[in-house]
Design an enzyme around this catalytic site. Structure first.
Site, PDB file in Angstrom:
ATOM      1  N   CYS A 113      42.713  47.942  33.194  1.00 43.46           N
ATOM      2  CA  CYS A 113      42.219  47.034  34.230  1.00 43.46           C
ATOM      3  C   CYS A 113      41.579  45.765  33.682  1.00 43.46           C
ATOM      4  CB  CYS A 113      41.219  47.765  35.117  1.00 43.46           C
ATOM      5  SG  CYS A 113      41.902  49.252  35.880  1.00 43.46           S
ATOM      6  N   HIS A 242      37.474  42.386  38.474  1.00 39.47           N
ATOM      7  CA  HIS A 242      38.602  43.295  38.657  1.00 39.47           C
ATOM      8  C   HIS A 242      38.512  43.897  40.050  1.00 39.47           C
ATOM      9  CE1 HIS A 242      41.312  46.567  38.525  1.00 39.47           C
ATOM     10  NE2 HIS A 242      40.382  47.484  38.360  1.00 39.47           N
ATOM     11  N   ASN A 272      44.020  48.179  44.268  1.00 41.77           N
ATOM     12  CA  ASN A 272      43.740  48.039  42.841  1.00 41.77           C
ATOM     13  C   ASN A 272      45.071  47.886  42.109  1.00 41.77           C
ATOM     14  OD1 ASN A 272      43.214  48.478  40.110  1.00 41.77           O
ATOM     15  ND2 ASN A 272      41.685  50.055  40.477  1.00 41.77           N
TER      16      ASN A 272
END
Length: 316
Positions: A113, A242, A272
């Site tokens: 990520c 993020h 995500n």
């Protein structure tokens, strides 16, 4: 050369949208359960005919067009991804081939990520060292391929997509280059809190451990990123964290103290998307005109390996 600068952005998402109502027909969940816990309403999911390198190439082509450049102008391609289907050719080599590039250096970076901010720092360092002049930095992941769609704790989180940045030398920036100093690190002893393991690979995480780490340990690190760039959090025009979970983004942004900043919340509509989340969210902010050119923007990636990397950049 005194530094480097992001001069253009681009993003790409598959056409198929998976809503919370769709997921409620697949697993024991509901729109209320998902939105109250992670703040996500929809996510885009690619089909079998949309490999990661194709998504990455679409985003890169848009960034190149926005920069007024040709693929042949690029001499370094960095792709941040953790969902490459094959080990070789690398994702970056596949993207370069799709774009018809001549002879760029190609490299994949897998920091999950926080991959994009690691890759952006690597491009900045490479250009500063004189080993490249123009770079494509891409974050691309197809999380739908590695999610267990029967696990309601993880399948509601993930989406697919790609974001790209064109980075060039910044010769006239003086003391404040277009890409500020990176602050990066990890917590190796907690690396198993986020995992992609097995055959076929599957995503898993210790959600509460990640939440506690992100909301308590990361805000002071992000403030230090601002200090290294010579800017106060209150002077930031935008914060792009993020896009893990809205319930992480909101408290972390608040604790950073960026009281005047636009806070990217693309997670609501995209889920995500791992390494794609930061460049995709930033590209959308710029496309909508929510951040003016030259304004300071904090980018801060975190997650897999319990790693993190952040820098302040000048908005393209």
């Amino acid at each position: 050369m005194t530094g480097s600068r992001v001069v253009a952005l681009g993003h790409y998402q598959p056409a198929k949208v998976l809503t919370n109502q769709d997921l409620a027909g697949m697993v024991d969940t509901s729109d209320e359960w998902i939105t109250s816990r992670v703040g996500i309403r929809t996510r885009h999911v690619g089909g079998p005919d949309e490999p990661v390198d194709e998504m990455a190439a679409h985003a890169a082509a848009k960034a190149l067009a926005a920069a007024g450049m040709q693929a042949s102008d690029i001499d370094l391609v960095l792709v941040a991804t953790s969902t490459a289907e094959h080990r070789s050719p690398s994702m970056s080599a596949r993207v370069a081939a799709r774009l018809g590039m001549r002879s760029p250096a190609v490299m994949d970076i897998n920091v999950v990520c926080s991959g994009f901010t690691h890759a952006l720092a690597t491009a900045d360092h490479t250009i500063r060292a004189g080993a490249a002049t123009r770079a494509l930095v891409i974050g691309a992941d197809k999380m739908g391929d590695i999610v267990d769609w029967t696990d309601r704790s993880t399948c509601v989180l993930m989406g697919d997509g790609a974001g790209a940045a064109v980075v060039t030398a910044d010769t006239g920036a003086g003391d404040r280059p277009g890409i500020g100093p990176v602050l990066w690190g990890s917590v190796p002893e907690m690396g198993n809190a986020v995992r992609i393991e097995g055959t076929p690979p599957r995503f898993a995480q210790e959600g509460q451990a990640v939440y506690r780490w992100a909301t308590t340990q990361l805000p002071p690190i992000a403030r230090t990123v601002c200090e290294r760039a010579g800017i106060g959090p209150e002077d930031l025009a935008a914060v792009v964290l993020h896009q893990a979970n809205l319930r992480i983004i909101e408290p972390v942004a608040r604790k950073i103290g960026a009281v005047n900043a636009v806070i990217a919340k693309d997670v609501i509509d995209s889920g995500n998307t791992s390494a794609a989340s930061i460049p995709m969210a930033l590209s959308k902010l710029v496309e909508r005109g929510e951040v003016v050119s030259g304004a300071p923007v904090l980018l801060f990636g975190f997650g897999g390996n319990l790693s993190y990397a952040g820098q302040v950049i000048s908005c393209p």
